[in-house]
Design an enzyme around this catalytic site. Structure first.
Site, PDB file in Angstrom:
ATOM      1  N   GLY A 249       0.598   2.053   7.731  1.00 17.09           N
ATOM      2  CA  GLY A 249       1.914   2.301   8.331  1.00 17.09           C
ATOM      3  C   GLY A 249       2.787   1.097   8.560  1.00 17.09           C
ATOM      4  N   ASP A 297      -8.639  -1.167   6.834  1.00 19.77           N
ATOM      5  CA  ASP A 297      -8.585  -1.079   5.374  1.00 19.77           C
ATOM      6  C   ASP A 297      -8.878   0.366   5.006  1.00 19.77           C
ATOM      7  OD1 ASP A 297      -9.130  -1.005   2.663  1.00 19.77           O
ATOM      8  OD2 ASP A 297     -10.281  -2.859   2.646  1.00 19.77           O
ATOM      9  N   HIS A 316       0.735   6.938  -4.394  1.00 21.62           N
ATOM     10  CA  HIS A 316       1.348   6.674  -5.707  1.00 21.62           C
ATOM     11  C   HIS A 316       1.120   5.232  -6.158  1.00 21.62           C
ATOM     12  CE1 HIS A 316       5.599   4.802  -4.996  1.00 21.62           C
ATOM     13  NE2 HIS A 316       4.762   4.361  -4.089  1.00 21.62           N
TER      14      HIS A 316
END
Length: 415
Positions: A249, A297, A316
């Site tokens: 984020g 992670d 993506h």
């Protein structure tokens, strides 16, 4: 005969929709679009004025098709090997910043600033004027800014975006075919056109990590949101969400907006250690009890339990192999009914390839290929991705809010 009918139809589409657009400009007392330095940077068409937005897109699409038809296929096949050479030189030598908007300059003055000869400056600038509407030369040898170079002078983010696209993305594209030939169907992000263009065996992320200047430019490219946050906040049932984790984020912009709008939700923002430290330092004191920053992670086991796990433009950037690992890493923390929200662009189905939204996503898909061996996905591919990650994921579906760029893609954990 068929071509003649089509080109006449296209000209009619252009004429009628240009009238619609012109009426909007007149009714709102807006200036006519131009290439002058004081022109509007963008047409201020409100998001809810769907008719005028559609008219603008119809004009653009029809003009492109009409130009292609009257050019002919043989001429269209000619590759423009020098298309952006002048623009790259101008940006690299900062010729666009060598004089102020509203002022004028000369080839001689630009030569002194850049260190180039007058001849080289003249040939570069005139190529940019003719091919890209960079600058204007209304009087011989007198150079002024155009609308495009005025934008570059006044909008650092736009200038940075153009630099990244020309210096980082374009060379990767020229090596994409070589990468596919060397590593057919690779899912590794260090076997790409970008890696080859940089004469490296490292991924784009690792290459940028070794060069903070390039990495910073790349990060700045994506600092401007492609759509307002309310597209997410207005189009999901947040009333029954109490805990929210934004995985990857960054500095927490989504979590902050969510916490401000919905005081009952507690948020956790996860990213790399330096990023979350920076994010926490920016957090308003009033939100410290409801927004937490955590180093994590996303390829390692998730430790935070929540109602919703949110991923914005994460998947993506990765091939299926690694997206499956991201989903599997969530499993240790998932409770029954936990939801996964993936917020990004979706590849259109075949029957929507002619839509205004299709071309940018198709282009982004190829960009992901040449940079990272990653991809945009169609709706059916999301279903398959969750299935391959674990049979206990239940794919709920995807929706695109009206006026939105991204899709809200959702799955639920039934384990």
């Amino acid at each position: 005969m068929a071509s003649q009918k089509r080109i006449v139809k296209l000209s009619s589409i252009i004429a009628s929709n240009t009238t619609t657009l012109n009426n909007f400009l007149v009714e709102n007392n807006l200036p006519e679009p131009s290439f002058e330095a004081d022109a509007l940077w963008a047409l201020p068409i409100p998001d809810d004025n769907v008719d005028v937005k559609a008219a603008r897109i119809a004009i653009i699409d029809s003009c492109i098709e009409l130009q292609a038809l009257v050019t002919g296929p043989k001429e269209l096949l000619r590759y423009d090997a020098v298309a952006y050479v002048s623009v790259r030189i101008i940006l690299r030598l900062k010729l666009d910043k060598s004089f102020l908007v509203g002022a004028s300059t000369s080839f001689e003055a630009m030569a002194k600033v850049s260190g180039l000869s007058v001849m080289n400056v003249r040939r570069v600038v005139r190529h940019a004027i003719l091919c890209h509407r960079f600058f204007q030369e209304k009087k011989p040898g007198v150079i002024t800014h155009s609308a495009l170079t005025a934008v570059l002078a006044g909008d650092a983010l736009t200038r940075n975006a153009l630099i990244v696209q020309l210096q980082e993305f374009a060379p990767a594209g020229t090596k994409a075919a070589d990468a596919l030939e060397n590593w057919p169907n690779s899912e590794e992000n260090n076997e790409t056109g970008f890696s080859l263009a940089n004469n490296s065996t490292k991924s784009m992320y690792d290459i940028f990590a070794l060069d903070p200047g390039r990495g910073s430019r790349f990060g700045t490219l994506f600092s401007r949101p492609d759509e307002p946050f309310h597209m997410l906040l207005d189009n999901y049932p947040w009333h029954d969400v109490e805990t929210f984790v934004d995985v990857g984020g960054s500095h927490g912009s989504i979590a902050v907006a969510l916490a401000e709008r919905f005081p009952h939700i507690k948020c956790v923002v996860q990213d790399l250690p330096d990023t979350v430290v920076e994010g926490a330092s920016r957090l308003a004191p009033a939100l410290k009890d409801r927004v937490e920053f955590m180093a994590h992670d996303f390829f390692t086991a998730q430790a935070a339990t929540a109602d919703v796990y949110y991923f914005r433009s994460i998947f993506h950037n990765w091939s299926d192999k690694y997206c499956i690992k991201i989903l599997q890493a969530l499993i240790p923390a998932l409770k029954h009914g936990a939801r996964i929200i993936i917020h990004e662009r979706m590849l259109p189905p075949h029957d929507a390839l002619a839509s205004a939204d299709a071309k940018p996503v198709i282009k982004m898909d190829i960009l992901m290929l040449q940079l990272l061996n990653a991809q945009q996905r169609e709706a059916e591919e999301w279903l398959e991705l969750f299935r391959r990650a674990d049979s206990r994921y239940r794919y709920i579906g995807a929706k695109q809010p009206k006026g939105g760029v991204r899709w809200i893609i959702e799955a639920r954990w039934d384990g």
